[in-house]
Scaffold this active site. Structure first.
Site, PDB file in Angstrom:
ATOM      1  N   SER A   1       0.864  -1.194   0.000  1.00 33.47           N
ATOM      2  CA  SER A   1       0.000   0.000   0.000  1.00 33.47           C
ATOM      3  C   SER A   1       0.892   1.233   0.000  1.00 33.47           C
ATOM      4  O   SER A   1       2.031   1.188   0.491  1.00 33.47           O
ATOM      5  CB  SER A   1      -0.873   0.018   1.259  1.00 33.47           C
TER       6      SER A   1
ATOM      7  N   TYR B   1      -1.547  -0.981  10.730  1.00 31.73           N
ATOM      8  CA  TYR B   1      -1.733  -1.399   9.325  1.00 31.73           C
ATOM      9  C   TYR B   1      -0.595  -0.853   8.456  1.00 31.73           C
ATOM     10  O   TYR B   1       0.020  -1.591   7.683  1.00 31.73           O
ATOM     11  CB  TYR B   1      -3.089  -0.893   8.815  1.00 31.73           C
TER      12      TYR B   1
ATOM     13  N   LYS C   1       2.380  -2.802   6.247  1.00 39.67           N
ATOM     14  CA  LYS C   1       2.558  -2.612   4.799  1.00 39.67           C
ATOM     15  C   LYS C   1       4.007  -2.200   4.481  1.00 39.67           C
ATOM     16  O   LYS C   1       4.548  -2.560   3.431  1.00 39.67           O
ATOM     17  CB  LYS C   1       1.540  -1.602   4.269  1.00 39.67           C
TER      18      LYS C   1
HETATM   19  N1  LIG Z   1      -8.798  -0.459  -1.346  1.00 41.94           N
HETATM   20  C1  LIG Z   1      -7.790   0.370  -1.097  1.00 41.94           C
HETATM   21  O1  LIG Z   1      -7.943   1.621  -1.092  1.00 41.94           O
HETATM   22  C2  LIG Z   1      -6.402  -0.176  -0.862  1.00 41.94           C
HETATM   23  C3  LIG Z   1      -5.328   0.733  -0.817  1.00 41.94           C
HETATM   24  C4  LIG Z   1      -4.044   0.246  -0.611  1.00 41.94           C
HETATM   25  C5  LIG Z   1      -3.841  -1.115  -0.461  1.00 41.94           C
HETATM   26  N2  LIG Z   1      -4.899  -1.973  -0.508  1.00 41.94           N
HETATM   27  C6  LIG Z   1      -4.612  -3.393  -0.345  1.00 41.94           C
HETATM   28  O2  LIG Z   1      -5.236  -4.123  -1.386  1.00 41.94           O
HETATM   29  C7  LIG Z   1      -5.500  -5.456  -0.936  1.00 41.94           C
HETATM   30  C8  LIG Z   1      -6.922  -5.846  -1.283  1.00 41.94           C
HETATM   31  O3  LIG Z   1      -7.812  -4.954  -0.665  1.00 41.94           O
HETATM   32  P1  LIG Z   1      -9.263  -4.613  -1.240  1.00 41.94           P
HETATM   33  O4  LIG Z   1      -9.393  -3.148  -1.145  1.00 41.94           O
HETATM   34  O5  LIG Z   1      -9.504  -5.288  -2.538  1.00 41.94           O
HETATM   35  O6  LIG Z   1     -10.169  -5.261  -0.093  1.00 41.94           O
HETATM   36  P2  LIG Z   1     -11.583  -6.004  -0.112  1.00 41.94           P
HETATM   37  O7  LIG Z   1     -12.424  -5.561  -1.258  1.00 41.94           O
HETATM   38  O8  LIG Z   1     -12.137  -5.843   1.256  1.00 41.94           O
HETATM   39  O9  LIG Z   1     -11.180  -7.524  -0.349  1.00 41.94           O
HETATM   40  C9  LIG Z   1     -10.413  -8.207   0.582  1.00 41.94           C
HETATM   41  C10 LIG Z   1     -10.296  -9.661   0.161  1.00 41.94           C
HETATM   42  O10 LIG Z   1      -9.469 -10.348   1.085  1.00 41.94           O
HETATM   43  C11 LIG Z   1     -10.183 -11.460   1.653  1.00 41.94           C
HETATM   44  N3  LIG Z   1      -9.658 -11.625   3.004  1.00 41.94           N
HETATM   45  C12 LIG Z   1      -9.762 -10.788   4.058  1.00 41.94           C
HETATM   46  N4  LIG Z   1      -9.088 -11.261   5.111  1.00 41.94           N
HETATM   47  C13 LIG Z   1      -8.523 -12.435   4.712  1.00 41.94           C
HETATM   48  C14 LIG Z   1      -7.702 -13.390   5.330  1.00 41.94           C
HETATM   49  N5  LIG Z   1      -7.306 -13.257   6.601  1.00 41.94           N
HETATM   50  N6  LIG Z   1      -7.300 -14.458   4.626  1.00 41.94           N
HETATM   51  C15 LIG Z   1      -7.694 -14.622   3.335  1.00 41.94           C
HETATM   52  N7  LIG Z   1      -8.468 -13.753   2.689  1.00 41.94           N
HETATM   53  C16 LIG Z   1      -8.889 -12.670   3.366  1.00 41.94           C
HETATM   54  C17 LIG Z   1     -11.646 -11.098   1.489  1.00 41.94           C
HETATM   55  O11 LIG Z   1     -12.508 -12.206   1.360  1.00 41.94           O
HETATM   56  P3  LIG Z   1     -13.156 -13.069   2.561  1.00 41.94           P
HETATM   57  O12 LIG Z   1     -13.936 -12.110   3.396  1.00 41.94           O
HETATM   58  O13 LIG Z   1     -13.991 -14.071   1.820  1.00 41.94           O
HETATM   59  O14 LIG Z   1     -12.011 -13.698   3.266  1.00 41.94           O
HETATM   60  C18 LIG Z   1     -11.618 -10.374   0.147  1.00 41.94           C
HETATM   61  O15 LIG Z   1     -11.594 -11.308  -0.907  1.00 41.94           O
HETATM   62  C19 LIG Z   1      -5.142  -5.472   0.549  1.00 41.94           C
HETATM   63  O16 LIG Z   1      -3.841  -5.993   0.704  1.00 41.94           O
HETATM   64  C20 LIG Z   1      -5.141  -4.001   0.934  1.00 41.94           C
HETATM   65  O17 LIG Z   1      -4.307  -3.738   2.024  1.00 41.94           O
HETATM   66  C21 LIG Z   1      -6.169  -1.545  -0.703  1.00 41.94           C
END
Ligand SMILES: NC(=O)c1ccc[n+]([C@@H]2O[C@H](COP(=O)([O-])OP(=O)(O)OC[C@H]3O[C@@H](n4cnc5c(N)ncnc54)[C@H](OP(=O)(O)O)[C@@H]3O)[C@@H](O)[C@H]2O)c1
Length: 269
Positions: free
Chosen positions: A161, A174, A178
């Protein structure tokens, strides 16, 4: 210094038009039941990979795998909570038995259970964040790289991130995890280059997913965030996937240990 040319490739192999074709590759994407992980799984499958769609929930992962297959791709679902060591072991046992190889690992699933002042971080939130975002990524990478070593090499992409570079306010633990993922990426890249395994990090900026809903759906917070984003908008998940396709494919054959920020210019601010 180690030999810069991995044993199973020569520099002339790389002097070809870059290929994004993933036909014949086995890819594991964690957190792929929605959001950024789902977009990554769909794009890798579109480019020919067989994708193992993984999250904690089998049903939700299966739904994404089914959609990929319906669109003409190849996918399966396998549930894995990456904060549980025995589930990591079970996942790689399954991949070993069913496929005997792995070429692409996308460590994307992460957790962010605590939003608040760093001084009020409780031990449970601390432990959960570290267990999933550091221990989970670490041992997924260890098991993935062992299988890749047997398969002649591969590519690991760690979804970190921008918070790993500039800590997010009220997101202390968090952001710390990261930053650890970025450091972990470099350590694995250095030690696995001789095994023909490349390891890179994707640094998403604010992206419209469930994970970021508190930020994206609240107009006041969103305005504050966008004040620091030169492109003045948040991303959609598929805008992250193209960067992962590049890092997963032979098009990035000389790229390892790097951080690729896809953030609308946020880190330039
Ligand atoms: N969205 C943003 O603005 C943003 C910014 C920077 C970085 N990121 C990073 O991008 C990545 C994906 O985030 P996202 O925004 O796509 O989130 P999201 O839409 O909430 O999706 C998260 C995914 O991870 C799964 N998950 C959660 N905890 C888990 C665990 N302990 N083990 C296995 N699977 C798990 C969830 O499914 P289940 O509930 O079925 O497990 C879901 O498929 C993360 O690493 C996050 O830190 C996101």
């Amino acid at each position: 210094m180690t030999d810069p040319t991995p044993s199973n490739s020569t520099s002339s192999d790389h002097n070809q038009l870059p290929s994004f074709n993933l036909t014949g590759k086995i890819a594991l994407v964690t957190g792929a039941s929605r959001g950024i992980g789902e977009a990554i799984a769909r794009l890798l499958a579109h480019h020919g990979a067989h994708v193992i769609v993984s999250s904690r929930k089998q049903e939700a992962s299966q739904a994404v795998a089914d959609q990929i297959c319906k669109a003409g791709g190849s996918a399966e679902a396998f549930a894995c909570h990456i904060g549980e060591m025995e589930q990591i072991a079970a996942t790689f046992k399954h991949i070993r038995e069913r496929h005997g190889k792995l070429h692409i690992l996308v460590n994307n699933a992460a957790t962010n259970p605590y939003f608040g002042h760093i001084l009020d971080t409780d031990l449970n939130a601390f432990q959960k964040t570290v267990d999933v975002n550091i221990r989970g990524y670490f041992f997924m990478s260890v098991e993935g790289a062992k299988l890749m070593r047997e398969s002649g090499g591969g590519s690991i992409i760690n979804v970190a991130s921008v918070n790993g570079i500039i800590p997010g306010g009220m997101q202390g633990i968090y952001s710390i995890t990261k930053a650890a993922v970025i450091s972990m990426t470099k350590s694995f890249a250095k030690e696995c280059a001789g095994l023909n395994i490349r390891v890179n990090a994707l640094l998403p900026g604010a992206t419209d997913t469930k994970f970021a809903s508190a930020l994206v759906k609240n107009e006041t917070v969103l305005k504050r965030v966008l004040a620091h984003v030169p492109m003045n908008r948040v991303a959609v998940p598929m805008e992250m996937a193209g960067a992962v396709l590049y890092l997963a494919s032979d098009a990035s054959s000389y790229t390892t240990g790097t951080e690729l920020a896809v953030d609308g210019g946020y880190l330039t601010a």
